[in-house]
Design a protein around this motif. Structure first.
Motif, PDB file in Angstrom:
ATOM      1  N   PHE A  80       0.809  -1.216   0.000  1.00  0.00           N
ATOM      2  CA  PHE A  80       0.000   0.000   0.000  1.00  0.00           C
ATOM      3  C   PHE A  80       0.843   1.267   0.000  1.00  0.00           C
ATOM      4  O   PHE A  80       0.329   2.343  -0.337  1.00  0.00           O
ATOM      5  N   ALA A  81       2.115   1.178   0.356  1.00  0.00           N
ATOM      6  CA  ALA A  81       2.989   2.341   0.164  1.00  0.00           C
ATOM      7  C   ALA A  81       3.148   2.616  -1.327  1.00  0.00           C
ATOM      8  O   ALA A  81       3.078   3.762  -1.780  1.00  0.00           O
ATOM      9  N   ARG A  82       3.349   1.551  -2.091  1.00  0.00           N
ATOM     10  CA  ARG A  82       3.472   1.699  -3.545  1.00  0.00           C
ATOM     11  C   ARG A  82       2.159   2.203  -4.163  1.00  0.00           C
ATOM     12  O   ARG A  82       2.162   3.059  -5.046  1.00  0.00           O
ATOM     13  N   ILE A  83       1.033   1.651  -3.684  1.00  0.00           N
ATOM     14  CA  ILE A  83      -0.263   2.074  -4.225  1.00  0.00           C
ATOM     15  C   ILE A  83      -0.490   3.563  -3.993  1.00  0.00           C
ATOM     16  O   ILE A  83      -0.874   4.306  -4.907  1.00  0.00           O
ATOM     17  N   GLU A  84      -0.270   4.013  -2.759  1.00  0.00           N
ATOM     18  CA  GLU A  84      -0.494   5.424  -2.469  1.00  0.00           C
ATOM     19  C   GLU A  84       0.522   6.299  -3.185  1.00  0.00           C
ATOM     20  O   GLU A  84       0.199   7.428  -3.591  1.00  0.00           O
ATOM     21  N   ASN A  85       1.740   5.810  -3.368  1.00  0.00           N
ATOM     22  CA  ASN A  85       2.732   6.567  -4.117  1.00  0.00           C
ATOM     23  C   ASN A  85       2.321   6.715  -5.578  1.00  0.00           C
ATOM     24  O   ASN A  85       2.532   7.763  -6.206  1.00  0.00           O
ATOM     25  N   ASP A  86       1.690   5.647  -6.122  1.00  0.00           N
ATOM     26  CA  ASP A  86       1.198   5.700  -7.498  1.00  0.00           C
ATOM     27  C   ASP A  86       0.079   6.723  -7.659  1.00  0.00           C
ATOM     28  O   ASP A  86      -0.154   7.216  -8.771  1.00  0.00           O
ATOM     29  N   ARG A  87      -0.620   7.003  -6.572  1.00  0.00           N
ATOM     30  CA  ARG A  87      -1.725   7.964  -6.624  1.00  0.00           C
ATOM     31  C   ARG A  87      -1.242   9.410  -6.526  1.00  0.00           C
ATOM     32  O   ARG A  87      -2.018  10.339  -6.785  1.00  0.00           O
ATOM     33  N   ARG A  88      -0.005   9.622  -6.134  1.00  0.00           N
ATOM     34  CA  ARG A  88       0.524  10.975  -5.978  1.00  0.00           C
ATOM     35  C   ARG A  88       0.894  11.576  -7.333  1.00  0.00           C
ATOM     36  O   ARG A  88       1.144  10.864  -8.311  1.00  0.00           O
ATOM     37  N   ASP A  89       0.941  12.911  -7.394  1.00  0.00           N
ATOM     38  CA  ASP A  89       1.348  13.587  -8.625  1.00  0.00           C
ATOM     39  C   ASP A  89       2.776  13.218  -8.997  1.00  0.00           C
ATOM     40  O   ASP A  89       3.115  13.091 -10.179  1.00  0.00           O
ATOM     41  N   ARG A  90       3.628  13.059  -7.982  1.00  0.00           N
ATOM     42  CA  ARG A  90       4.995  12.600  -8.175  1.00  0.00           C
ATOM     43  C   ARG A  90       5.261  11.460  -7.198  1.00  0.00           C
ATOM     44  O   ARG A  90       4.753  11.495  -6.073  1.00  0.00           O
ATOM     45  N   PRO A  91       6.066  10.469  -7.598  1.00  0.00           N
ATOM     46  CA  PRO A  91       6.324   9.332  -6.697  1.00  0.00           C
ATOM     47  C   PRO A  91       7.341   9.686  -5.605  1.00  0.00           C
ATOM     48  O   PRO A  91       8.439   9.135  -5.529  1.00  0.00           O
ATOM     49  N   ASP A  92       6.968  10.641  -4.750  1.00  0.00           N
ATOM     50  CA  ASP A  92       7.903  11.180  -3.762  1.00  0.00           C
ATOM     51  C   ASP A  92       8.376  10.148  -2.753  1.00  0.00           C
ATOM     52  O   ASP A  92       9.457  10.277  -2.181  1.00  0.00           O
ATOM     53  N   TYR A  93       7.544   9.127  -2.512  1.00  0.00           N
ATOM     54  CA  TYR A  93       7.843   8.165  -1.451  1.00  0.00           C
ATOM     55  C   TYR A  93       8.240   6.795  -2.004  1.00  0.00           C
ATOM     56  O   TYR A  93       8.051   5.776  -1.338  1.00  0.00           O
ATOM     57  N   ALA A  94       8.819   6.761  -3.183  1.00  0.00           N
ATOM     58  CA  ALA A  94       9.178   5.472  -3.785  1.00  0.00           C
ATOM     59  C   ALA A  94      10.146   4.689  -2.913  1.00  0.00           C
ATOM     60  O   ALA A  94      10.179   3.453  -2.968  1.00  0.00           O
TER      61      ALA A  94
END
Length: 372
Positions: A216-230
């Motif tokens: 779910f870290a990846r999922i929420e990162n995919d939802r961001r404008d930029r993948p800041d938390y990859a």
């Protein structure tokens, strides 16, 4: 907004599952093969008991979704599959229902299609006792899951940013509802220290829900404008690591996260889980083929778990904790760093007093993680 987020979660989770490499730390767990350990299949029972709960099989459909028309259809198919196979089923987070009562039927369908099954409601750790009771009442739920997901919330653009109240809220809910409370992670794992805290709070059961499955870290990162938390992709402990870390805590544990096939189910049971759940593969199966496809898959899993138990000489899921298990690779390194001794798992069958002694299996299980 919430409905759009729930639909996005389904889309990203499915895409993630389709491109997953398939390898995780369950592959660091193997059984010592004893060629004469097998028993008669007619002597095998899949029933499991833990925390005052009894299930026909040690398998459950874990929390997924709800809150939009599309996810309501998914929940309908999941509920039908649970009804036809006798497995327990959990709802997704019911936060959308608290925000908009018109979404109620996307959750209540779990009970509507599965009137006699074991259904778990699901709320977040910010929920009040009143909301927890509403969730239980809506589903006529047999138990309540409280999910903890601080890393997901951290990455989620609109996620929570205050977590200090979670512990007190969990304790209040555990004392304030009339059904068993199960606290679960969403895929980052529960450490030994966390399990001990939950036990002090009055929580009856915990689902370790480790990494290796839906991230779910990846999922929420995919939802961001930029993948800041990859850099948080893959955060947390695996399910096998959590199970080994849980040895002796005294609270029954369930296992989910990264479960890919029946051998992983049996591995988790052998490491002390009372039952094993999955989400990502079941979601993909429903989206590809509806309820019939998931019924077929679940039926096959149940049959194969029973077959593996027969070959390993385990009459019940609890007796799998007496089978000899080897711990390899990165999982063994985790155990070494955490001060977890693993050699005993490779020779525990030697302490049986007679062939398949129930008393010695029970002793092993109590050592691992509590009474089923």
């Amino acid at each position: 907004m919430i409905a759009e987020r729930k639909d996005a979660h389904v889309r990203f989770a499915t895409e993630q599952h389709r491109r997953h490499s398939g390898h995780n730390q369950f592959d660091d767990v193997s059984f010592v093969h004893h060629a004469l350990a097998g028993i008669d299949r007619s002597d095998v029972s899949l029933a499991t008991r833990f925390g005052g709960i009894e299930w026909r099989v040690p398998l459950y459909i874990n929390a997924m979704t709800g809150g939009s028309p599309k996810t309501g259809v998914i929940n309908r198919d999941l509920a039908i599959a649970a009804r036809e196979t006798g497995v327990a089923i959990a709802s997704g987070s019911m936060s959308p229902y608290f925000a908009d009562a018109s979404t109620a039927d996307t959750f209540s369908v779990l009970r509507g299609e599965n009137p006699d099954g074991f259904v778990l409601a699901n709320v977040n750790a910010n929920a009040t006792v009143e909301k927890a009771r509403r969730a239980v009442d809506l589903l006529k739920a047999d138990a309540l899951q409280i999910h903890v997901n601080v890393i997901q919330e951290t990455v989620m653009p609109e996620g929570d940013r205050s977590f200090a109240s979670w512990g007190p809220r969990i304790e209040e809910i555990a004392a304030g509802v009339d059904v068993p409370v199960i606290v679960k992670e969403v895929g980052f794992g529960l450490s030994r220290e966390t399990l001990l805290r939950l036990q002090e709070m009055g929580v009856r059961v915990a689902d370790v829900s480790g990494s290796g499955g839906t991230d779910f870290a990846r999922i929420e990162n995919d939802r961001r404008d930029r993948p800041d938390y990859a850099y948080l992709n893959g955060w947390g402990q695996s399910t096998p690591a959590c199970l080994l870390d849980a040895r002796g805590v005294g609270i029954p544990v369930l296992a989910s996260g990264g479960v890919r096939h029946p051998l992983d189910v049996v591995r988790a049971l052998a490491l002390g889980a009372s039952a094993v759940g999955a989400s990502g593969l079941f979601l993909k199966t429903v989206l590809d083929g509806g309820a019939p496809a998931l019924i077929s898959l679940l039926s096959s899993w149940i049959d194969q778990v029973e077959a593996l138990m027969t070959a390993l000489g385990a009459r019940t899921p609890a007796e799998l904790t007496g089978c000899d298990v080897l711990v390899h690779g990165d999982l063994r390194a985790f155990c070494a760093d955490r001060g977890i001794e693993t050699g005993w798992t490779a020779t525990r069958s030697r302490s049986r007093t007679g062939s398949h002694s129930t008393s010695s299996y029970r002793t092993h299980h109590e050592t691992i993680g509590g009474t089923r």
